[in-house]
Design a protein around this motif. Structure first.
Motif, short mmCIF file in Angstrom:
data_model
loop_
_atom_site.label_atom_id
_atom_site.label_comp_id
_atom_site.label_asym_id
_atom_site.label_seq_id
_atom_site.Cartn_x
_atom_site.Cartn_y
_atom_site.Cartn_z
N HIS A 126 0.78 -1.36 0.24
CA HIS A 126 0.17 -0.06 -0.02
C HIS A 126 0.85 1.19 0.06
N TYR A 127 1.95 1.12 0.76
CA TYR A 127 2.87 2.30 0.82
C TYR A 127 3.50 2.46 -0.48
N LEU A 128 3.92 1.45 -1.18
CA LEU A 128 4.57 1.36 -2.73
C LEU A 128 3.46 2.05 -3.57
N ALA A 129 2.18 1.72 -3.45
CA ALA A 129 1.11 2.28 -4.42
C ALA A 129 0.99 3.74 -4.08
N GLU A 130 1.11 4.31 -2.90
CA GLU A 130 1.02 5.61 -2.81
C GLU A 130 2.26 6.43 -3.39
N ALA A 131 3.65 5.76 -3.20
CA ALA A 131 4.81 6.51 -3.91
C ALA A 131 4.65 6.22 -5.37
N ALA A 132 4.27 5.18 -5.86
CA ALA A 132 3.92 5.25 -7.43
C ALA A 132 3.01 6.04 -8.04
N GLY A 133 1.82 6.14 -7.15
CA GLY A 133 0.70 7.03 -7.54
C GLY A 133 1.38 8.58 -7.57
N LEU A 134 2.09 8.97 -6.65
CA LEU A 134 2.56 10.60 -6.86
C LEU A 134 3.58 10.38 -7.69
N ALA A 135 4.43 9.56 -7.92
CA ALA A 135 5.53 9.40 -9.02
C ALA A 135 4.82 9.68 -10.25
N PHE A 136 3.75 8.78 -10.54
CA PHE A 136 3.09 8.89 -12.03
C PHE A 136 2.52 10.17 -11.92
N PHE A 137 1.85 11.10 -10.85
CA PHE A 137 1.42 12.22 -11.25
C PHE A 137 2.48 13.42 -11.61
N VAL A 138 3.48 13.30 -10.63
CA VAL A 138 4.63 14.41 -11.11
C VAL A 138 5.31 14.04 -12.43
N THR A 139 5.24 13.01 -12.82
CA THR A 139 5.98 12.50 -14.07
C THR A 139 4.98 13.05 -15.15
N CYS A 140 3.52 12.80 -15.07
CA CYS A 140 2.64 13.39 -16.18
C CYS A 140 2.63 14.61 -16.17
N ALA A 141 2.63 15.32 -15.16
CA ALA A 141 2.53 16.79 -14.93
C ALA A 141 3.72 17.38 -15.59
N GLY A 142 4.96 16.89 -15.48
CA GLY A 142 6.14 17.39 -15.98
C GLY A 142 6.04 17.39 -17.41
N LEU A 143 5.67 16.15 -18.09
CA LEU A 143 5.95 15.71 -19.44
C LEU A 143 4.64 16.55 -20.03
N LEU A 144 3.56 16.47 -19.76
CA LEU A 144 2.38 17.25 -20.32
C LEU A 144 2.75 18.82 -20.53
N THR A 145 3.29 19.24 -19.11
CA THR A 145 3.74 20.59 -19.24
C THR A 145 4.71 20.99 -20.36
N VAL A 146 5.76 20.00 -20.50
CA VAL A 146 6.72 20.26 -21.58
C VAL A 146 6.04 20.34 -22.72
N LEU A 147 5.39 19.33 -23.12
CA LEU A 147 4.58 19.35 -24.44
C LEU A 147 3.59 20.54 -24.78
N VAL A 148 2.92 20.95 -23.67
CA VAL A 148 2.02 22.22 -23.93
C VAL A 148 2.70 23.43 -23.79
N GLU A 149 3.91 23.79 -23.04
CA GLU A 149 4.44 24.93 -22.76
C GLU A 149 5.64 25.47 -23.32
N HIS A 150 6.50 24.12 -23.65
CA HIS A 150 7.71 24.36 -24.32
C HIS A 150 7.68 25.09 -25.73
N PRO A 151 8.45 25.97 -26.08
CA PRO A 151 8.23 26.60 -27.32
C PRO A 151 8.62 25.61 -28.45
N ASN A 152 9.69 24.56 -28.21
CA ASN A 152 10.25 23.57 -29.22
C ASN A 152 9.27 22.23 -28.96
N SER A 153 8.32 22.21 -28.46
CA SER A 153 7.49 21.10 -28.30
C SER A 153 7.07 20.38 -29.41
N PRO A 154 6.97 19.10 -30.02
CA PRO A 154 6.50 18.62 -31.15
C PRO A 154 5.07 19.00 -31.30
#
Length: 276
Positions: free
Chosen positions: A17-45
């Motif tokens: 259960h603790y591992l699931a919590e760690a993985a859940g927030l890791a997934f959230f932070v990762t997705c937020a970072g990747l999506l922000t790069v895709l949406v905000e970076h001027p050289n995004s695909p």
């Protein structure tokens, strides 16, 4: 049994259960970072497809993050742990007596570890893309004005208070309980679209700490450690004071289940060591 004994006894029983919590927030932070790069970076695909208006870009990002939250909440791992992925949420359910103190501490440690690990990995892998000023490590900071920290505190307090009230109300509703994840995702989209210019839209001390470490920038970090826990604490106090229905019987955000927000699987009895 002493707290230390109960604390270490909880780990072999509920490590998944603790591992699931760690993985859940890791997934959230990762997705937020990747999506922000895709949406905000001027050289995004996707740069040629992204609206030029900041409000529309934030709405686009918010819509994508709805799917991230829903996927976490309704995933088997999210159902296992309750998908708190936020120390402020865990502390609120601890206050309600739905999570024991050892489990709450392990949850918070796991959330911190998952968030920090994901942010540092993004910095390592994406490098300048993640560090670009348009992305800025997705760090949450107050506006650089005289009243910036105070405004960010009030904004974080307000959105955290509302989110916890919605969470508690939907979990107490037979009609809406199974839609809790979608309600939270919808709120998140609205917050990202309209509130993020005020505070960066954190709601989550572990998420803010993780990105602050990645950016090596700690301006106003106290706001995100103080406002969300205080707001969610107040929301639970008021809810318990004025709500006169049944006790909260389920805090798995995807719906009902036998784990009651404590990390216990079906048929498993919680350890009998009441908090002192």
């Amino acid at each position: 049994m002493s707290f230390a004994g109960r604390f270490f006894a909880a780990l072999p029983r509920h490590w998944a259960h603790y591992l699931a919590e760690a993985a859940g927030l890791a997934f959230f932070v990762t997705c937020a970072g990747l999506l922000t790069v895709l949406v905000e970076h001027p050289n995004s695909p996707l740069a040629s497809y992204v609206p030029t208006a900041p409000l529309l870009r934030r709405a686009m990002l918010g819509g994508a993050m709805v799917l991230v939250i829903v996927s976490i909440v309704y995933s088997p791992w999210g159902k296992r742990s309750g998908a708190h992925i936020n120390p402020a949420v865990t502390l609120a359910f601890w206050q309600l007596g739905k999570v024991s103190t050892p489990d709450a501490v392990w949850y918070v440690l796991a959330q911190m570890t998952g968030g920090i690990g994901a942010a540092l990995l993004l910095r390592t892998v994406l490098g300048e893309w993640y560090a670009h000023p348009a992305v800025d490590f997705t760090v949450t900071q107050p506006k650089t004005t005289a009243m910036g920290p105070e405004l960010a505190f009030l904004a974080e307090f307000g959105i955290s208070f509302l989110l916890m009230l919605v969470l508690l109300m939907t979990l107490h509703s037979e009609r809406f309980k199974k839609l809790t994840g979608w309600f939270l995702g919808g709120l998140l989209a609205v917050y990202i679209t309209f509130e993020s210019p005020l505070s960066g839209m954190s709601l989550n001390p572990a998420r803010s700490l993780a990105t602050a470490l990645a950016a090596d920038s700690y301006n106003g970090l106290w706001v995100y450690f103080a406002a969300p826990p205080l707001a969610m604490w107040l929301a639970t106090v008021l809810f318990r004071r004025f709500y006169h229905g049944e006790d909260l019987d389920c805090a798995i955000l995807a719906g009902c289940g036998p784990s009651m927000s404590s990390p216990f699987t079906a048929g498993e009895e919680p350890p009998h060591y009441p908090d002192e």
